[in-house]
Scaffold this motif. Structure first.
Motif, PDB file in Angstrom:
ATOM      1  N   GLU A  62       0.790  -1.239   0.000  1.00 18.63           N
ATOM      2  CA  GLU A  62       0.000   0.000   0.000  1.00 18.63           C
ATOM      3  C   GLU A  62       0.823   1.290   0.000  1.00 18.63           C
ATOM      4  OE1 GLU A  62      -3.366   0.137  -0.626  1.00 18.63           O
ATOM      5  OE2 GLU A  62      -3.039  -1.989  -0.930  1.00 18.63           O
ATOM      6  N   GLU A  63       2.134   1.218  -0.215  1.00 15.78           N
ATOM      7  CA  GLU A  63       2.944   2.439  -0.321  1.00 15.78           C
ATOM      8  C   GLU A  63       2.891   2.967  -1.752  1.00 15.78           C
ATOM      9  OE1 GLU A  63       6.689   2.663   2.588  1.00 15.78           O
ATOM     10  OE2 GLU A  63       6.836   1.042   1.133  1.00 15.78           O
ATOM     11  N   THR A  64       2.736   4.274  -1.885  1.00 10.19           N
ATOM     12  CA  THR A  64       2.802   4.917  -3.198  1.00 10.19           C
ATOM     13  C   THR A  64       4.270   5.221  -3.517  1.00 10.19           C
ATOM     14  OG1 THR A  64       2.633   7.141  -2.287  1.00 10.19           O
ATOM     15  CG2 THR A  64       0.556   6.008  -2.834  1.00 10.19           C
ATOM     16  N   ALA A  65       4.510   5.709  -4.715  1.00  8.49           N
ATOM     17  CA  ALA A  65       5.874   6.094  -5.097  1.00  8.49           C
ATOM     18  C   ALA A  65       6.411   7.165  -4.141  1.00  8.49           C
ATOM     19  CB  ALA A  65       5.902   6.581  -6.535  1.00  8.49           C
ATOM     20  N   ASP A  66       5.567   8.129  -3.761  1.00 11.78           N
ATOM     21  CA  ASP A  66       5.993   9.167  -2.812  1.00 11.78           C
ATOM     22  C   ASP A  66       6.334   8.575  -1.450  1.00 11.78           C
ATOM     23  OD1 ASP A  66       5.769  11.240  -4.631  1.00 11.78           O
ATOM     24  OD2 ASP A  66       3.753  11.811  -3.990  1.00 11.78           O
ATOM     25  N   ASP A  67       5.535   7.620  -0.983  1.00  9.71           N
ATOM     26  CA  ASP A  67       5.811   6.964   0.296  1.00  9.71           C
ATOM     27  C   ASP A  67       7.154   6.235   0.265  1.00  9.71           C
ATOM     28  OD1 ASP A  67       3.286   7.759   1.246  1.00  9.71           O
ATOM     29  OD2 ASP A  67       2.345   5.869   0.609  1.00  9.71           O
ATOM     30  N   ILE A  68       7.409   5.547  -0.828  1.00  9.28           N
ATOM     31  CA  ILE A  68       8.669   4.805  -0.972  1.00  9.28           C
ATOM     32  C   ILE A  68       9.844   5.773  -0.980  1.00  9.28           C
ATOM     33  CG2 ILE A  68      10.000   3.281  -2.482  1.00  9.28           C
ATOM     34  CD1 ILE A  68       7.191   2.261  -3.503  1.00  9.28           C
ATOM     35  N   ALA A  69       9.706   6.868  -1.723  1.00  9.27           N
ATOM     36  CA  ALA A  69      10.768   7.873  -1.797  1.00  9.27           C
ATOM     37  C   ALA A  69      11.052   8.467  -0.416  1.00  9.27           C
ATOM     38  CB  ALA A  69      10.395   8.976  -2.783  1.00  9.27           C
ATOM     39  N   LYS A  70      10.001   8.755   0.340  1.00 12.88           N
ATOM     40  CA  LYS A  70      10.190   9.299   1.695  1.00 12.88           C
ATOM     41  C   LYS A  70      10.884   8.282   2.590  1.00 12.88           C
ATOM     42  CE  LYS A  70       6.243  12.384   1.477  1.00 12.88           C
ATOM     43  NZ  LYS A  70       4.834  12.581   1.834  1.00 12.88           N
ATOM     44  N   LYS A  72      12.889   5.972   1.744  1.00 11.08           N
ATOM     45  CA  LYS A  72      14.279   5.823   1.320  1.00 11.08           C
ATOM     46  C   LYS A  72      15.092   7.104   1.525  1.00 11.08           C
ATOM     47  CE  LYS A  72      13.690   2.180  -2.112  1.00 11.08           C
ATOM     48  NZ  LYS A  72      14.823   1.311  -1.856  1.00 11.08           N
ATOM     49  N   GLY A  73      14.420   8.190   1.912  1.00 10.07           N
ATOM     50  CA  GLY A  73      15.105   9.456   2.147  1.00 10.07           C
ATOM     51  C   GLY A  73      15.585  10.138   0.880  1.00 10.07           C
ATOM     52  N   ARG A  75      15.549  12.792  -2.389  1.00 13.84           N
ATOM     53  CA  ARG A  75      15.225  14.191  -2.650  1.00 13.84           C
ATOM     54  C   ARG A  75      14.057  14.284  -3.626  1.00 13.84           C
ATOM     55  NH1 ARG A  75      20.698  13.694  -3.333  1.00 13.84           N
ATOM     56  NH2 ARG A  75      20.457  13.883  -5.571  1.00 13.84           N
ATOM     57  N   TYR A  76      13.444  15.447  -3.680  1.00 15.48           N
ATOM     58  CA  TYR A  76      12.328  15.699  -4.588  1.00 15.48           C
ATOM     59  C   TYR A  76      12.738  15.357  -6.021  1.00 15.48           C
ATOM     60  CZ  TYR A  76       8.757  18.255  -7.170  1.00 15.48           C
ATOM     61  OH  TYR A  76       7.760  18.596  -8.042  1.00 15.48           O
ATOM     62  N   ARG A  77      11.893  14.602  -6.696  1.00 17.83           N
ATOM     63  CA  ARG A  77      12.059  14.208  -8.107  1.00 17.83           C
ATOM     64  C   ARG A  77      13.193  13.208  -8.338  1.00 17.83           C
ATOM     65  NH1 ARG A  77       7.929  15.296 -11.353  1.00 17.83           N
ATOM     66  NH2 ARG A  77       9.104  16.083 -13.090  1.00 17.83           N
ATOM     67  N   GLU A  78      13.828  12.702  -7.284  1.00 13.28           N
ATOM     68  CA  GLU A  78      14.846  11.669  -7.445  1.00 13.28           C
ATOM     69  C   GLU A  78      14.124  10.353  -7.727  1.00 13.28           C
ATOM     70  OE1 GLU A  78      18.898  10.171  -5.189  1.00 13.28           O
ATOM     71  OE2 GLU A  78      17.546  11.523  -4.171  1.00 13.28           O
ATOM     72  N   ASP A  79      14.549   9.635  -8.737  1.00  8.38           N
ATOM     73  CA  ASP A  79      13.863   8.422  -9.179  1.00  8.38           C
ATOM     74  C   ASP A  79      14.105   7.280  -8.190  1.00  8.38           C
ATOM     75  OD1 ASP A  79      12.861   6.166 -10.543  1.00  8.38           O
ATOM     76  OD2 ASP A  79      13.383   7.027 -12.476  1.00  8.38           O
ATOM     77  N   ILE A  80      13.021   6.693  -7.696  1.00  7.34           N
ATOM     78  CA  ILE A  80      13.178   5.606  -6.723  1.00  7.34           C
ATOM     79  C   ILE A  80      13.830   4.388  -7.357  1.00  7.34           C
ATOM     80  CG2 ILE A  80      11.321   6.324  -5.173  1.00  7.34           C
ATOM     81  CD1 ILE A  80       9.514   4.274  -6.444  1.00  7.34           C
ATOM     82  N   LEU A  81      13.594   4.176  -8.654  1.00  9.11           N
ATOM     83  CA  LEU A  81      14.186   3.025  -9.326  1.00  9.11           C
ATOM     84  C   LEU A  81      15.705   3.143  -9.417  1.00  9.11           C
ATOM     85  CD1 LEU A  81      11.527   2.607 -12.135  1.00  9.11           C
ATOM     86  CD2 LEU A  81      11.901   1.060 -10.208  1.00  9.11           C
ATOM     87  N   ASP A  82      16.222   4.351  -9.411  1.00 11.36           N
ATOM     88  CA  ASP A  82      17.670   4.549  -9.444  1.00 11.36           C
ATOM     89  C   ASP A  82      18.308   4.302  -8.078  1.00 11.36           C
ATOM     90  OD1 ASP A  82      17.662   5.172 -12.127  1.00 11.36           O
ATOM     91  OD2 ASP A  82      17.567   7.335 -11.785  1.00 11.36           O
ATOM     92  N   ASN A  83      17.481   4.054  -7.078  1.00 12.14           N
ATOM     93  CA  ASN A  83      17.973   3.878  -5.714  1.00 12.14           C
ATOM     94  C   ASN A  83      17.570   2.517  -5.151  1.00 12.14           C
ATOM     95  OD1 ASN A  83      19.144   6.640  -4.760  1.00 12.14           O
ATOM     96  ND2 ASN A  83      17.387   7.069  -6.057  1.00 12.14           N
ATOM     97  N   MET A  84      17.609   1.503  -5.997  1.00 13.14           N
ATOM     98  CA  MET A  84      17.272   0.143  -5.591  1.00 13.14           C
ATOM     99  C   MET A  84      18.431  -0.788  -5.919  1.00 13.14           C
ATOM    100  SD  MET A  84      13.406  -0.274  -6.965  1.00 13.14           S
ATOM    101  CE  MET A  84      12.095   0.784  -6.381  1.00 13.14           C
ATOM    102  N   ARG A  85      18.556  -1.831  -5.118  1.00 18.63           N
ATOM    103  CA  ARG A  85      19.537  -2.866  -5.403  1.00 18.63           C
ATOM    104  C   ARG A  85      18.948  -3.798  -6.458  1.00 18.63           C
ATOM    105  NH1 ARG A  85      24.014  -2.946  -2.901  1.00 18.63           N
ATOM    106  NH2 ARG A  85      24.249  -5.191  -2.780  1.00 18.63           N
ATOM    107  N   SER A  86      19.756  -4.679  -6.991  1.00 19.62           N
ATOM    108  CA  SER A  86      19.336  -5.514  -8.120  1.00 19.62           C
ATOM    109  C   SER A  86      18.131  -6.391  -7.797  1.00 19.62           C
ATOM    110  CB  SER A  86      20.496  -6.361  -8.631  1.00 19.62           C
ATOM    111  OG  SER A  86      20.944  -7.256  -7.643  1.00 19.62           O
ATOM    112  N   THR A  87      18.048  -6.952  -6.603  1.00 20.78           N
ATOM    113  CA  THR A  87      16.912  -7.825  -6.284  1.00 20.78           C
ATOM    114  C   THR A  87      15.600  -7.036  -6.220  1.00 20.78           C
ATOM    115  OG1 THR A  87      17.471  -7.651  -3.939  1.00 20.78           O
ATOM    116  CG2 THR A  87      18.226  -9.609  -5.090  1.00 20.78           C
ATOM    117  N   GLU A  88      15.642  -5.818  -5.718  1.00 19.31           N
ATOM    118  CA  GLU A  88      14.438  -4.985  -5.680  1.00 19.31           C
ATOM    119  C   GLU A  88      14.058  -4.551  -7.094  1.00 19.31           C
ATOM    120  OE1 GLU A  88      12.632  -1.184  -3.182  1.00 19.31           O
ATOM    121  OE2 GLU A  88      14.771  -1.623  -3.046  1.00 19.31           O
TER     122      GLU A  88
END
Length: 97
Positions: A62-70, A72-73, A75-88
């Motif tokens: 139930e987390e949105t993209a904004d929830d996931i970004a928050k 993970k800490g 910044r605004y407009r930073e892509d969450i996919l660029d901040n994941m390890r290979s398994t994620e």
């Protein structure tokens, strides 16, 4: 022959560094997202944020993209996919497929 090609690819993949695995998965996700967006557009999807968030909510309890970004800490407009390890990233590739 196809099985042998797959075995070679799996062996080569297992020997990649974490960063190279991430780059490889990220490229697959970029291509998958493009294809998904084209299919969604052709099917009449208008609100792509809501559409993509529905996928994130299923994958991330139930987390949105904004929830996931928050969480993970990021910044605004930073892509969450660029901040994941290979398994994620692999899990997200499954979500996109």
């Amino acid at each position: 022959m196809q099985t042998r090609k797959q075995e070679i690819n799996e062996k080569e993949y297992s020997e990649l560094t974490e960063d190279k695995k991430r780059f490889y998965q990220r490229d697959l996700i970029r291509k998958g997202n493009y294809s998904l967006n084209q299919t969604a557009k052709n099917s009449g999807v208008k609100n792509f944020d809501k559409f993509h968030n529905a996928g994130y909510k299923e994958l991330y309890n139930e987390e949105t993209a904004d929830d996931i970004a928050k969480r993970k800490g990021l910044r605004y407009r930073e892509d969450i996919l660029d901040n994941m390890r290979s398994t994620e990233l692999i899990a997200n590739l499954f979500r996109i497929s």
